[in-house]
Design an enzyme around this catalytic site. Sequence first.
Site, PDB file in Angstrom:
ATOM      1  N   ASP A   1      38.434  49.558  35.592  1.00 40.23           N
ATOM      2  CA  ASP A   1      39.201  48.582  36.363  1.00 40.23           C
ATOM      3  C   ASP A   1      40.183  47.936  35.385  1.00 40.23           C
ATOM      4  O   ASP A   1      39.790  47.148  34.531  1.00 40.23           O
ATOM      5  CB  ASP A   1      38.254  47.535  36.965  1.00 40.23           C
TER       6      ASP A   1
ATOM      7  N   TRP B   1      34.411  40.212  37.479  1.00 36.73           N
ATOM      8  CA  TRP B   1      34.795  41.353  38.324  1.00 36.73           C
ATOM      9  C   TRP B   1      33.845  42.523  38.166  1.00 36.73           C
ATOM     10  O   TRP B   1      33.625  43.286  39.109  1.00 36.73           O
ATOM     11  CB  TRP B   1      36.247  41.746  38.075  1.00 36.73           C
TER      12      TRP B   1
ATOM     13  N   LYS C   1      49.060  41.696  39.202  1.00 37.26           N
ATOM     14  CA  LYS C   1      49.028  41.002  37.916  1.00 37.26           C
ATOM     15  C   LYS C   1      50.133  41.518  37.006  1.00 37.26           C
ATOM     16  O   LYS C   1      51.005  40.765  36.620  1.00 37.26           O
ATOM     17  CB  LYS C   1      47.654  41.137  37.286  1.00 37.26           C
TER      18      LYS C   1
HETATM   19  C1  LIG Z   1      42.144  40.324  40.201  1.00 34.02           C
HETATM   20  C2  LIG Z   1      41.123  41.311  39.835  1.00 34.02           C
HETATM   21  C3  LIG Z   1      40.358  41.991  40.802  1.00 34.02           C
HETATM   22  C4  LIG Z   1      40.473  41.691  42.276  1.00 34.02           C
HETATM   23  O1  LIG Z   1      41.671  42.175  42.760  1.00 34.02           O
HETATM   24  P1  LIG Z   1      42.061  42.102  44.315  1.00 34.02           P
HETATM   25  O2  LIG Z   1      43.280  42.967  44.334  1.00 34.02           O
HETATM   26  O3  LIG Z   1      42.300  40.681  44.639  1.00 34.02           O
HETATM   27  O4  LIG Z   1      40.948  42.680  45.098  1.00 34.02           O
HETATM   28  C5  LIG Z   1      39.482  42.955  40.363  1.00 34.02           C
HETATM   29  N1  LIG Z   1      39.321  43.227  39.052  1.00 34.02           N
HETATM   30  C6  LIG Z   1      40.025  42.581  38.101  1.00 34.02           C
HETATM   31  C7  LIG Z   1      39.810  42.918  36.665  1.00 34.02           C
HETATM   32  C8  LIG Z   1      40.944  41.603  38.462  1.00 34.02           C
HETATM   33  O5  LIG Z   1      41.647  40.963  37.519  1.00 34.02           O
END
Ligand SMILES: *Cc1c(COP(=O)(O)O)cnc(C)c1O
Length: 365
Positions: free
Chosen positions: A173, A102, A197
């Site tokens: 993030d 990511w 998540k």
């Molecule tokens: C799942 C994830 C993303 C992507 O998320 P979306 O909502 O599908 O765009 C980005 N960064 C991390 C760390 C993730 O686990």
Amino acid sequence: MKRVINFNAGPAAIPMEVLQKAQEEMLDWNGTGMSVMEVSHRSKEYEAMHNEAQDLFRRLAGMGPEWKILFLTGGASSQFFMLPMNYLFDGRKAAYIVTGHWGKAAIKEAKHFGPFDVITTENPDGTFTRIPKQEELKIDPAAVYAHMTSNNTIFGSQWHYWPEVGKVPLVCDMSSDIFSRPFPADKFSLIYAGAQKNLGPSGVTLVAIREDFYSLAQEQAKLPTMLSYRTHAENNSLYNTPPCFSIYILNLTLKWLLNTIGGLGNMQKINLEKARILYEAIDKSEGFYRGPVEKDSRSQMNVVFRLTTPEMEESFVKEAKAAGIVGVKGHRSTGGIRFSIYNANLVENVKKATDFMDEFRRKNR
Ligand SMILES: *Cc1c(COP(=O)(O)O)cnc(C)c1O
């Protein structure tokens, strides 16, 4: 009805109490005679719930009124471009600490906007198996922000210290470990996370921006309206129709964290115990299960491991499913096995999973 043990990586398990509450209220939410999906986002009932979700978020995060809490759409992936679009302009430069898939996706988008330095722990074969040490983090003090990913969902690693980046605003993030443990909010200037998540369903992305960093954001007039942080901050995330249902489930999930679990300290204890149980099952297996991530970088949310052959992994996935355990197949880019043990999976589910692992190993060694 039969509920499975759900280790999906995202969208992921949601606490049973939250689902039951939503079910109870589905046809008549809050005395409106409508579901929450059918009410106006301009109604006082909706707005109270929306504001309450922001307050709950602030309380759990230990964030004061100096933080703007935004509910955006487009997933965490849209933050990969929104962040540089709002901050990386007029010759400014950024820094990215890349520890997984990511983080790489984030720099791919930042390239459209301005220059940045990259610190990466990528191995020559394209995998990531560790978090950098503090000494490796040479951040240009002139950077407008330094971006990190607190938990690497696909490779299964996680930061277990919060990096020092001097006076450079730290952006994180936190999509796959937000509210799995307490964190020092004052170390950060902006954090973001897709909800699907640890915080509820897909459809809403949380962005929290501290006032001093907010003041550095691009002027609203210089950006497409919907892509400016200022638009959403100035309109309390109600400039346009927000993802009302996702925010409602988020609200219920935050209440569950606060009232049923008892806050982030308790959540962390539970998550530590879950991870301990799973990694113990891997480490005691005499090589039958192998975790690729360096021990001090292991994730408490996404436990990644391999078996001896792809065929063995395939039969592991199949037999797990037959035993009522789903979502254990690793990401399509890495293969292997991944158990995503986010907040909604409590210790009991992880114990059942390790019982299955022990049994599978006994039968197949
Ligand atoms: C799942 C994830 C993303 C992507 O998320 P979306 O909502 O599908 O765009 C980005 N960064 C991390 C760390 C993730 O686990």
